[in-house]
Design a protein around this motif. Structure first.
Motif, PDB file in Angstrom:
ATOM      1  N   ARG A   1     -11.356  -1.851   9.046  1.00  0.00           N
ATOM      2  CA  ARG A   1     -11.324  -2.465   7.728  1.00  0.00           C
ATOM      3  C   ARG A   1     -12.747  -2.818   7.341  1.00  0.00           C
ATOM      4  NH1 ARG A   1      -8.609  -8.129   7.161  1.00  0.00           N
ATOM      5  NH2 ARG A   1     -10.640  -8.753   7.975  1.00  0.00           N
TER       6      ARG A   1
ATOM      7  N   PRO B   1       3.483   4.127  11.651  1.00  0.00           N
ATOM      8  CA  PRO B   1       2.555   3.510  12.605  1.00  0.00           C
ATOM      9  C   PRO B   1       2.986   2.090  12.934  1.00  0.00           C
ATOM     10  CG  PRO B   1       1.361   4.618  10.842  1.00  0.00           C
ATOM     11  CD  PRO B   1       2.799   4.597  10.435  1.00  0.00           C
TER      12      PRO B   1
ATOM     13  N   ARG C   1     -11.411  -8.535  16.074  1.00  0.00           N
ATOM     14  CA  ARG C   1     -12.364  -8.835  15.010  1.00  0.00           C
ATOM     15  C   ARG C   1     -13.754  -8.405  15.473  1.00  0.00           C
ATOM     16  NH1 ARG C   1     -11.559 -13.265  11.130  1.00  0.00           N
ATOM     17  NH2 ARG C   1     -10.107 -14.260  12.550  1.00  0.00           N
TER      18      ARG C   1
ATOM     19  N   ASN D   1      -8.783  -5.363   2.210  1.00  0.00           N
ATOM     20  CA  ASN D   1      -7.886  -5.054   3.327  1.00  0.00           C
ATOM     21  C   ASN D   1      -7.564  -3.561   3.442  1.00  0.00           C
ATOM     22  OD1 ASN D   1      -7.097  -6.879   5.279  1.00  0.00           O
ATOM     23  ND2 ASN D   1      -4.958  -6.748   4.720  1.00  0.00           N
TER      24      ASN D   1
ATOM     25  N   ILE E   1      -5.418   6.149   2.681  1.00  0.00           N
ATOM     26  CA  ILE E   1      -4.873   5.234   1.688  1.00  0.00           C
ATOM     27  C   ILE E   1      -4.915   5.871   0.296  1.00  0.00           C
ATOM     28  CG2 ILE E   1      -7.064   4.056   1.209  1.00  0.00           C
ATOM     29  CD1 ILE E   1      -5.365   1.436   1.075  1.00  0.00           C
TER      30      ILE E   1
ATOM     31  N   ILE F   1      -8.019  -2.130  14.275  1.00  0.00           N
ATOM     32  CA  ILE F   1      -6.631  -2.162  14.742  1.00  0.00           C
ATOM     33  C   ILE F   1      -6.327  -0.851  15.463  1.00  0.00           C
ATOM     34  CG2 ILE F   1      -4.210  -2.442  14.064  1.00  0.00           C
ATOM     35  CD1 ILE F   1      -5.123  -3.574  11.416  1.00  0.00           C
TER      36      ILE F   1
ATOM     37  N   TYR G   1      -3.032   1.467  16.271  1.00  0.00           N
ATOM     38  CA  TYR G   1      -1.639   1.711  15.929  1.00  0.00           C
ATOM     39  C   TYR G   1      -1.075   2.802  16.827  1.00  0.00           C
ATOM     40  CZ  TYR G   1      -1.699  -0.915  11.507  1.00  0.00           C
ATOM     41  OH  TYR G   1      -1.760  -1.906  10.549  1.00  0.00           O
TER      42      TYR G   1
ATOM     43  N   ILE H   1      -5.344  -3.004  -6.884  1.00  0.00           N
ATOM     44  CA  ILE H   1      -6.665  -3.377  -6.404  1.00  0.00           C
ATOM     45  C   ILE H   1      -7.388  -2.223  -5.712  1.00  0.00           C
ATOM     46  CG2 ILE H   1      -6.208  -5.843  -6.218  1.00  0.00           C
ATOM     47  CD1 ILE H   1      -5.725  -5.432  -3.218  1.00  0.00           C
ATOM     48  N   ILE H   2      -6.667  -1.246  -5.241  1.00  0.00           N
ATOM     49  CA  ILE H   2      -7.285  -0.063  -4.656  1.00  0.00           C
ATOM     50  C   ILE H   2      -6.641   1.154  -5.302  1.00  0.00           C
ATOM     51  CG2 ILE H   2      -7.611   1.365  -2.599  1.00  0.00           C
ATOM     52  CD1 ILE H   2      -7.529  -1.167  -0.917  1.00  0.00           C
TER      53      ILE H   2
ATOM     54  N   TYR I   1       0.835  -1.203   0.000  1.00  0.00           N
ATOM     55  CA  TYR I   1       0.000   0.000   0.000  1.00  0.00           C
ATOM     56  C   TYR I   1       0.870   1.254   0.000  1.00  0.00           C
ATOM     57  CZ  TYR I   1      -2.898  -3.503   2.464  1.00  0.00           C
ATOM     58  OH  TYR I   1      -3.545  -4.644   2.845  1.00  0.00           O
TER      59      TYR I   1
ATOM     60  N   SER J   1      -2.208 -10.913   3.433  1.00  0.00           N
ATOM     61  CA  SER J   1      -3.195 -11.456   2.507  1.00  0.00           C
ATOM     62  C   SER J   1      -4.499 -10.707   2.677  1.00  0.00           C
ATOM     63  CB  SER J   1      -3.430 -12.941   2.787  1.00  0.00           C
ATOM     64  OG  SER J   1      -3.968 -13.100   4.076  1.00  0.00           O
ATOM     65  N   GLN J   2      -5.446 -11.072   1.888  1.00  0.00           N
ATOM     66  CA  GLN J   2      -6.773 -10.511   2.041  1.00  0.00           C
ATOM     67  C   GLN J   2      -7.495 -11.236   3.162  1.00  0.00           C
ATOM     68  OE1 GLN J   2      -7.656  -7.997  -0.220  1.00  0.00           O
ATOM     69  NE2 GLN J   2      -5.493  -8.227  -0.668  1.00  0.00           N
ATOM     70  N   GLY J   3      -8.349 -10.538   3.846  1.00  0.00           N
ATOM     71  CA  GLY J   3      -9.187 -11.192   4.844  1.00  0.00           C
ATOM     72  C   GLY J   3      -8.441 -11.574   6.107  1.00  0.00           C
ATOM     73  N   GLY J   4      -9.110 -12.196   7.024  1.00  0.00           N
ATOM     74  CA  GLY J   4      -8.488 -12.609   8.284  1.00  0.00           C
ATOM     75  C   GLY J   4      -8.091 -11.417   9.124  1.00  0.00           C
ATOM     76  N   MET J   5      -7.319 -11.682  10.137  1.00  0.00           N
ATOM     77  CA  MET J   5      -6.837 -10.593  10.981  1.00  0.00           C
ATOM     78  C   MET J   5      -5.422 -10.269  10.508  1.00  0.00           C
ATOM     79  SD  MET J   5      -8.446 -11.714  14.646  1.00  0.00           S
ATOM     80  CE  MET J   5      -7.954 -10.246  15.522  1.00  0.00           C
ATOM     81  N   THR J   6      -5.326  -9.379   9.589  1.00  0.00           N
ATOM     82  CA  THR J   6      -4.034  -9.121   8.956  1.00  0.00           C
ATOM     83  C   THR J   6      -3.721  -7.640   9.000  1.00  0.00           C
ATOM     84  OG1 THR J   6      -5.139  -8.997   6.823  1.00  0.00           O
ATOM     85  CG2 THR J   6      -4.142 -11.102   7.410  1.00  0.00           C
ATOM     86  N   GLU J   7      -2.992  -7.261  10.024  1.00  0.00           N
ATOM     87  CA  GLU J   7      -2.645  -5.851  10.136  1.00  0.00           C
ATOM     88  C   GLU J   7      -1.625  -5.483   9.076  1.00  0.00           C
ATOM     89  OE1 GLU J   7      -1.483  -8.143  12.146  1.00  0.00           O
ATOM     90  OE2 GLU J   7       0.557  -7.698  12.776  1.00  0.00           O
ATOM     91  N   ALA J   8      -1.579  -4.214   8.741  1.00  0.00           N
ATOM     92  CA  ALA J   8      -0.593  -3.704   7.804  1.00  0.00           C
ATOM     93  C   ALA J   8       0.659  -3.295   8.571  1.00  0.00           C
ATOM     94  CB  ALA J   8      -1.157  -2.512   7.025  1.00  0.00           C
ATOM     95  N   PHE J   9       1.805  -3.611   7.995  1.00  0.00           N
ATOM     96  CA  PHE J   9       3.104  -3.218   8.557  1.00  0.00           C
ATOM     97  C   PHE J   9       3.596  -2.004   7.778  1.00  0.00           C
ATOM     98  CE2 PHE J   9       4.098  -6.954  11.193  1.00  0.00           C
ATOM     99  CZ  PHE J   9       3.102  -7.814  10.772  1.00  0.00           C
ATOM    100  N   PHE J  10       3.969  -0.966   8.489  1.00  0.00           N
ATOM    101  CA  PHE J  10       4.327   0.290   7.847  1.00  0.00           C
ATOM    102  C   PHE J  10       5.835   0.515   7.808  1.00  0.00           C
ATOM    103  CE2 PHE J  10       0.413   2.692   7.125  1.00  0.00           C
ATOM    104  CZ  PHE J  10      -0.498   1.887   7.753  1.00  0.00           C
TER     105      PHE J  10
ATOM    106  N   SER K   1       0.840  -6.140   3.880  1.00  0.00           N
ATOM    107  CA  SER K   1       0.095  -7.074   4.717  1.00  0.00           C
ATOM    108  C   SER K   1       0.097  -8.436   4.049  1.00  0.00           C
ATOM    109  CB  SER K   1      -1.329  -6.577   4.970  1.00  0.00           C
ATOM    110  OG  SER K   1      -2.081  -6.531   3.776  1.00  0.00           O
TER     111      SER K   1
ATOM    112  N   TYR L   1     -13.045  -5.631  11.143  1.00  0.00           N
ATOM    113  CA  TYR L   1     -11.734  -5.800  11.785  1.00  0.00           C
ATOM    114  C   TYR L   1     -11.230  -4.426  12.162  1.00  0.00           C
ATOM    115  CZ  TYR L   1      -6.724  -7.161  11.924  1.00  0.00           C
ATOM    116  OH  TYR L   1      -5.418  -7.384  12.272  1.00  0.00           O
TER     117      TYR L   1
END
Lengths: 114, 113
Positions: free
Chosen positions: B93, B44, B51, B99, A45, B34, B36, A55-56, A33, A96-105, A94, B32
């Motif tokens: 989210r 961040p 969830r 995502n 974003i 979060i 930060y 995708i975005i 991202y 993958s899509q879905g799940g609990m997947t936080e983004a790392f910056f 991040s 979901y």
């Protein structure tokens, strides 16, 4: 080991110039991202790529063009820079899509247009 | 429009006290959330997530509470330390949104000795 790294950390340039910011992640993530943080700290974003596919694409001037040569890299090229482009730009990734997947910056690139 | 949370207010606490940072989110379809932490000059950093099918989650010294009825999220920090001083963001989210995280404006936490 730096998980998400972006270069340069600081970028000062004149209006009208074209500049690029590079981003690399070594986390094996599929999704990357670009976020923009303005002077009031608001994070928004701009783009997201999943496995090199866009995708975005938020409402961003077409002077901004992301490029993903492979899923570990997402670069941001900005044409004809304007004063209002001054901000801190963050790359993130991040898993993958879905799940609990936080983004790392990443650490951010502070862009100043003069 | 999209909006999450705060307009960068400042929360000042004494070292050792508990801190509570609040956030209101707007999208009922968000699945979901979060929290930060952003220190000066850094990106961040993930603190804790939750969830939408949960109402509470605990980490080390941090707890996130989710109230979907009123679309409210809070971050509780126990025994706040000077190293906790930073800007805190909640992010949501939207389900099916690739995502995409929507951030609030953040709250600055200032911890005084």
């Amino acid at each position: 080991d730096t998980a998400v790294s972006q270069t340069p950390k600081y970028l000062v340039t004149q209006m009208g110039n074209d500049k690029s910011i590079k981003c690399e992640q070594n986390l094996g993530h599929d999704t990357m991202y670009w976020y923009k943080q303005d002077s009031k700290k608001f994070l928004k974003i701009m783009f997201s790529y999943n496995n090199k596919e866009l995708i975005i694409n938020e409402t961003v001037p077409n002077r901004f063009s992301p490029k993903s040569p492979d899923k570990a890299h997402l670069n941001l090229h900005i044409n004809s820079l304007e004063l209002g482009d001054s901000a801190v730009y963050f790359c993130a990734s991040s898993p993958s899509q879905g799940g609990m997947t936080e983004a790392f910056f990443g650490q951010g690139t502070r862009l100043t247009v003069v | 429009g999209e909006s999450v949370g705060l307009h960068l207010p400042t929360l000042s606490v004494q070292e050792g006290d508990n801190s509570i940072i609040n956030c209101a989110y707007s999208n009922s379809a968000s699945d979901y959330f979060i929290w930060y932490k952003q220190e000066s000059g850094k990106g961040p950093q993930f603190i804790i997530d939750i969830r939408s099918n949960m109402d509470k989650r605990q980490g080390q010294r941090v707890t996130v509470l989710l109230n979907k009825t009123v679309k409210h999220l809070s971050l509780q920090i126990a025994a706040t330390q000077p190293g906790d001083s930073a800007v805190y963001f909640c992010a949501e989210r939207v389900a099916g949104g690739y995502n995409k995280l929507i951030f609030g404006a953040g709250t600055r936490l200032a911890v005084h000795p």
